[in-house]
Design a protein around this motif. Structure first.
Motif, mmCIF file in Angstrom:
data_model
loop_
_atom_site.group_PDB
_atom_site.id
_atom_site.type_symbol
_atom_site.label_atom_id
_atom_site.label_comp_id
_atom_site.label_asym_id
_atom_site.label_seq_id
_atom_site.Cartn_x
_atom_site.Cartn_y
_atom_site.Cartn_z
ATOM 1 N N LYS A 38 54.115 30.321 48.801
ATOM 2 C CA LYS A 38 53.619 31.665 48.560
ATOM 3 C C LYS A 38 52.899 31.655 47.224
ATOM 4 O O LYS A 38 53.327 30.989 46.281
ATOM 5 C CB LYS A 38 54.808 32.634 48.534
ATOM 6 C CG LYS A 38 54.434 34.064 48.292
ATOM 7 C CD LYS A 38 55.563 35.032 48.576
ATOM 8 C CE LYS A 38 56.823 34.774 47.805
ATOM 9 N NZ LYS A 38 57.800 35.857 47.939
ATOM 10 N N GLY A 39 51.795 32.379 47.147
ATOM 11 C CA GLY A 39 51.069 32.432 45.892
ATOM 12 C C GLY A 39 50.025 33.528 45.871
ATOM 13 O O GLY A 39 49.773 34.204 46.867
ATOM 14 N N ILE A 40 49.421 33.673 44.707
ATOM 15 C CA ILE A 40 48.446 34.731 44.437
ATOM 16 C C ILE A 40 47.033 34.163 44.504
ATOM 17 O O ILE A 40 46.758 33.072 44.019
ATOM 18 C CB ILE A 40 48.699 35.323 43.032
ATOM 19 C CG1 ILE A 40 50.084 35.954 42.942
ATOM 20 C CG2 ILE A 40 47.603 36.319 42.649
ATOM 21 C CD1 ILE A 40 50.338 37.071 43.914
ATOM 22 N N PRO A 122 52.497 32.751 40.428
ATOM 23 C CA PRO A 122 52.272 31.514 41.195
ATOM 24 C C PRO A 122 50.901 31.561 41.870
ATOM 25 O O PRO A 122 50.599 32.497 42.598
ATOM 26 C CB PRO A 122 53.402 31.530 42.228
ATOM 27 C CG PRO A 122 53.726 32.981 42.397
ATOM 28 C CD PRO A 122 53.478 33.630 41.056
ATOM 29 N N PHE A 123 50.069 30.583 41.597
ATOM 30 C CA PHE A 123 48.714 30.534 42.141
ATOM 31 C C PHE A 123 48.636 29.701 43.402
ATOM 32 O O PHE A 123 49.441 28.799 43.615
ATOM 33 C CB PHE A 123 47.749 29.905 41.134
ATOM 34 C CG PHE A 123 47.480 30.733 39.917
ATOM 35 C CD1 PHE A 123 47.209 32.075 40.002
ATOM 36 C CD2 PHE A 123 47.482 30.142 38.667
ATOM 37 C CE1 PHE A 123 46.947 32.830 38.874
ATOM 38 C CE2 PHE A 123 47.215 30.877 37.527
ATOM 39 C CZ PHE A 123 46.950 32.219 37.637
ATOM 40 N N LEU A 124 47.607 29.965 44.181
ATOM 41 C CA LEU A 124 47.223 29.114 45.307
ATOM 42 C C LEU A 124 45.810 28.594 45.051
ATOM 43 O O LEU A 124 45.016 29.243 44.387
ATOM 44 C CB LEU A 124 47.209 29.907 46.620
ATOM 45 C CG LEU A 124 48.542 30.277 47.237
ATOM 46 C CD1 LEU A 124 48.311 31.105 48.492
ATOM 47 C CD2 LEU A 124 49.357 29.045 47.570
ATOM 48 N N TRP A 125 45.522 27.456 45.624
ATOM 49 C CA TRP A 125 44.155 26.956 45.756
ATOM 50 C C TRP A 125 43.363 26.922 44.449
ATOM 51 O O TRP A 125 42.237 27.376 44.395
ATOM 52 C CB TRP A 125 43.403 27.751 46.810
ATOM 53 C CG TRP A 125 44.052 27.763 48.147
ATOM 54 C CD1 TRP A 125 44.706 26.736 48.758
ATOM 55 C CD2 TRP A 125 44.141 28.865 49.056
ATOM 56 N NE1 TRP A 125 45.182 27.125 49.989
ATOM 57 C CE2 TRP A 125 44.848 28.427 50.195
ATOM 58 C CE3 TRP A 125 43.671 30.168 49.021
ATOM 59 C CZ2 TRP A 125 45.101 29.247 51.277
ATOM 60 C CZ3 TRP A 125 43.930 30.986 50.095
ATOM 61 C CH2 TRP A 125 44.635 30.524 51.209
ATOM 62 N N HIS A 126 43.957 26.412 43.377
ATOM 63 C CA HIS A 126 43.262 26.241 42.094
ATOM 64 C C HIS A 126 42.823 27.561 41.465
ATOM 65 O O HIS A 126 41.828 27.626 40.762
ATOM 66 C CB HIS A 126 42.048 25.307 42.251
ATOM 67 C CG HIS A 126 42.399 24.007 42.872
ATOM 68 N ND1 HIS A 126 42.200 23.753 44.203
ATOM 69 C CD2 HIS A 126 42.982 22.896 42.364
ATOM 70 C CE1 HIS A 126 42.623 22.535 44.485
ATOM 71 N NE2 HIS A 126 43.107 21.992 43.388
ATOM 72 N N MET A 127 43.577 28.609 41.732
ATOM 73 C CA MET A 127 43.245 29.924 41.196
ATOM 74 C C MET A 127 43.149 29.903 39.666
ATOM 75 O O MET A 127 42.303 30.585 39.090
ATOM 76 C CB MET A 127 44.293 30.941 41.655
ATOM 77 C CG MET A 127 44.088 32.333 41.156
ATOM 78 S SD MET A 127 42.608 33.090 41.834
ATOM 79 C CE MET A 127 42.924 34.769 41.386
ATOM 80 N N ASP A 128 44.002 29.117 39.010
ATOM 81 C CA ASP A 128 43.959 29.057 37.552
ATOM 82 C C ASP A 128 42.591 28.594 37.059
ATOM 83 O O ASP A 128 42.058 29.122 36.087
ATOM 84 C CB ASP A 128 45.071 28.165 37.004
ATOM 85 C CG ASP A 128 45.084 26.772 37.608
ATOM 86 O OD1 ASP A 128 44.557 26.573 38.732
ATOM 87 O OD2 ASP A 128 45.629 25.869 36.951
ATOM 88 N N ARG A 129 41.998 27.642 37.749
ATOM 89 C CA ARG A 129 40.684 27.153 37.347
ATOM 90 C C ARG A 129 39.568 28.113 37.765
ATOM 91 O O ARG A 129 38.566 28.251 37.071
ATOM 92 C CB ARG A 129 40.458 25.763 37.897
ATOM 93 C CG ARG A 129 41.356 24.756 37.186
ATOM 94 C CD ARG A 129 41.225 23.387 37.761
ATOM 95 N NE ARG A 129 42.037 22.441 37.027
ATOM 96 C CZ ARG A 129 43.289 22.135 37.343
ATOM 97 N NH1 ARG A 129 43.877 22.736 38.354
ATOM 98 N NH2 ARG A 129 43.956 21.237 36.656
ATOM 99 N N ILE A 133 35.949 30.896 35.986
ATOM 100 C CA ILE A 133 34.650 31.341 36.500
ATOM 101 C C ILE A 133 34.631 32.864 36.595
ATOM 102 O O ILE A 133 33.713 33.514 36.117
ATOM 103 C CB ILE A 133 34.355 30.712 37.882
ATOM 104 C CG1 ILE A 133 34.230 29.190 37.750
ATOM 105 C CG2 ILE A 133 33.088 31.310 38.493
ATOM 106 C CD1 ILE A 133 34.130 28.452 39.074
ATOM 107 N N PHE A 134 35.664 33.448 37.203
ATOM 108 C CA PHE A 134 35.717 34.897 37.403
ATOM 109 C C PHE A 134 35.780 35.669 36.092
ATOM 110 O O PHE A 134 35.038 36.610 35.871
ATOM 111 C CB PHE A 134 36.953 35.289 38.214
ATOM 112 C CG PHE A 134 36.863 35.033 39.675
ATOM 113 C CD1 PHE A 134 35.967 35.719 40.466
ATOM 114 C CD2 PHE A 134 37.708 34.119 40.281
ATOM 115 C CE1 PHE A 134 35.899 35.507 41.838
ATOM 116 C CE2 PHE A 134 37.658 33.897 41.648
ATOM 117 C CZ PHE A 134 36.744 34.588 42.421
ATOM 118 N N ASP A 135 36.705 35.305 35.234
ATOM 119 C CA ASP A 135 36.994 36.104 34.054
ATOM 120 C C ASP A 135 36.215 35.658 32.819
ATOM 121 O O ASP A 135 35.599 36.459 32.144
ATOM 122 C CB ASP A 135 38.500 36.077 33.767
ATOM 123 C CG ASP A 135 38.875 36.937 32.575
ATOM 124 O OD1 ASP A 135 38.326 38.052 32.458
ATOM 125 O OD2 ASP A 135 39.700 36.507 31.762
#
Length: 155
Positions: A38-40, A122-129, A133-135
């Motif tokens: 599970k992740g965001i 908790p992130f999914l799919w390299h959300m931290d990286r 780009i987004f922020d």
């Protein structure tokens, strides 16, 4: 020399309101219960055949959140070449213009959270990286190299 390739086109959008961002909690189901995670992530989805890219993100955000977004701005891409040889491209958008009533879908629970709280989730799919780009708009592309265990390469 072939100059075209098979691609899968998708989108994702950071919908924000001041310091709050709309996130989606996804539950990935594996073959066994222990394979579930599970992740965001930010909401988004696939581009339909012959569908304009911007129209696809507006449609997907509505389907997954109940919100109608306006003026989504392309801020970058995430992409990789799958093991079957097809390139998978995620167009990354952001917008602070939306209307409607927030509601979750079969894709996952959606809710607002503070942008500053995202790194502790908790992130999914390299959300931290992708947040870079987004922020921060520090990079325009996140490319994943399959040969190195899906190691992210920011360009």
């Amino acid at each position: 020399m072939e100059r075209s390739e098979d691609v899968i086109l998708t989108n994702m959008c950071m919908v924000y309101d001041g310091n709050k961002v709309l996130v989606q909690e996804k539950i990935l189901r594996g073959d066994r219960k222990k394979d579930r995670s599970k992740g965001i992530i930010f909401p988004g989805g696939h581009v339909e055949r012959h569908e304009p890219i911007v129209d696809s993100v507006i449609r997907e955000i509505y389907e997954e959140t109940g919100l109608t977004i306006e003026n989504p701005r392309l801020c970058g891409i995430k992409n990789w070449v799958r093991e079957d040889g097809r390139r998978y491209i995620v167009f990354l958008f952001k917008t602070d213009r939306f209307s409607g009533e927030l509601k979750s879908s079969d894709e996952g629970k959606v809710f607002w959270t503070e942008l500053e709280d995202l790194p502790d989730m908790p992130f999914l799919w390299h959300m931290d990286r992708m947040l870079r780009i987004f922020d921060k708009e520090e990079f325009a592309e996140l490319f994943l190299e399959v040969e190195h265990d899906w190691r992210p390469v920011l360009k």
